[in-house]
Each structure stands twice: as structure tokens, then as C-alpha cells.
Design a protein around this motif. Structure first.
Motif, PDB file in Angstrom:
ATOM      1  N   THR A 194      34.084  47.810  45.177  1.00  0.00           N
ATOM      2  CA  THR A 194      34.732  46.504  45.132  1.00  0.00           C
ATOM      3  C   THR A 194      34.478  45.828  43.794  1.00  0.00           C
ATOM      4  N   GLU A 202      36.580  47.579  41.131  1.00  0.00           N
ATOM      5  CA  GLU A 202      37.985  47.193  41.263  1.00  0.00           C
ATOM      6  C   GLU A 202      38.217  45.787  40.710  1.00  0.00           C
ATOM      7  N   SER A 203      37.279  44.895  40.955  1.00  0.00           N
ATOM      8  CA  SER A 203      37.392  43.533  40.436  1.00  0.00           C
ATOM      9  C   SER A 203      37.347  43.531  38.914  1.00  0.00           C
ATOM     10  N   ARG A 259      38.111  46.024  36.980  1.00  0.00           N
ATOM     11  CA  ARG A 259      39.327  46.696  36.508  1.00  0.00           C
ATOM     12  C   ARG A 259      40.509  45.721  36.489  1.00  0.00           C
ATOM     13  N   HIS A 260      40.644  44.963  37.545  1.00  0.00           N
ATOM     14  CA  HIS A 260      41.742  43.992  37.642  1.00  0.00           C
ATOM     15  C   HIS A 260      41.607  42.916  36.554  1.00  0.00           C
ATOM     16  N   ARG A 261      40.410  42.378  36.406  1.00  0.00           N
ATOM     17  CA  ARG A 261      40.204  41.313  35.414  1.00  0.00           C
ATOM     18  C   ARG A 261      40.301  41.842  33.982  1.00  0.00           C
ATOM     19  N   TYR A 262      39.904  43.110  33.776  1.00  0.00           N
ATOM     20  CA  TYR A 262      40.035  43.709  32.452  1.00  0.00           C
ATOM     21  C   TYR A 262      41.513  43.877  32.091  1.00  0.00           C
ATOM     22  N   ALA A 263      42.321  44.334  33.038  1.00  0.00           N
ATOM     23  CA  ALA A 263      43.750  44.500  32.791  1.00  0.00           C
ATOM     24  C   ALA A 263      44.391  43.152  32.453  1.00  0.00           C
ATOM     25  N   ALA A 264      43.980  42.109  33.156  1.00  0.00           N
ATOM     26  CA  ALA A 264      44.520  40.776  32.873  1.00  0.00           C
ATOM     27  C   ALA A 264      44.104  40.315  31.473  1.00  0.00           C
ATOM     28  N   PHE A 279      35.832  50.971  34.559  1.00  0.00           N
ATOM     29  CA  PHE A 279      36.855  49.957  34.826  1.00  0.00           C
ATOM     30  C   PHE A 279      37.876  49.825  33.699  1.00  0.00           C
TER      31      PHE A 279
END
Length: 64
Positions: A22, A25-26, A28-33, A60
Motif C-alpha cells: 500500500t 502504491e501510494s 508510485r501514484h504521488r510520484y507519477a503526479a 515506485f
């Protein structure tokens, strides 16, 4: 009376792994943003957070 139920070692390990996934994944999501915003300060903060959490950057930053 309070009864404490202890998790088995397997359950504890599975719980830790779910928590770790988890967190990855968090990140990874924030890095993409941050990547899409071209925000180097946000990315730097994520790397620092990952170090604190003992997560390698490649976990990530590399595409899943």
C-alpha cells in the motif's frame, strides 16, 4: 475482561506485506503526479519518505 488475540507469524507477515504494498502504491501514484507536474521538490520529498520507510526508489519510480 479483555482478551487479546495474537496473529500467527504468517498473518503478521502478510499484514506487513500488505501495508508495504500500500505504501509503495501510494508513493508510485504521488510520484507519477509529481512527474506530470514537473515538480522536483515533490519528487525529492517522496525519495526522502521512501528512505524513511525503507523502500527503494526503483520500487515506485519504475513503471509497474
Amino acid at each position: 475482561m479483555v482478551v487479546t488475540v495474537m496473529a500467527s507469524p504468517d498473518q503478521a507477515l502478510q499484514s506487513q506485506e500488505r501495508r508495504r504494498q500500500t505504501l509503495v502504491e501510494s508513493l508510485r501514484h504521488r510520484y507519477a503526479a509529481a512527474q506530470s507536474r514537473q515538480d522536483p521538490l515533490a519528487k525529492q520529498g517522496l525519495f526522502k519518505e521512501a528512505v524513511y520507510l525503507n523502500i527503494l526508489p526503483g520500487e515506485f519510480t519504475d513503471p509497474a
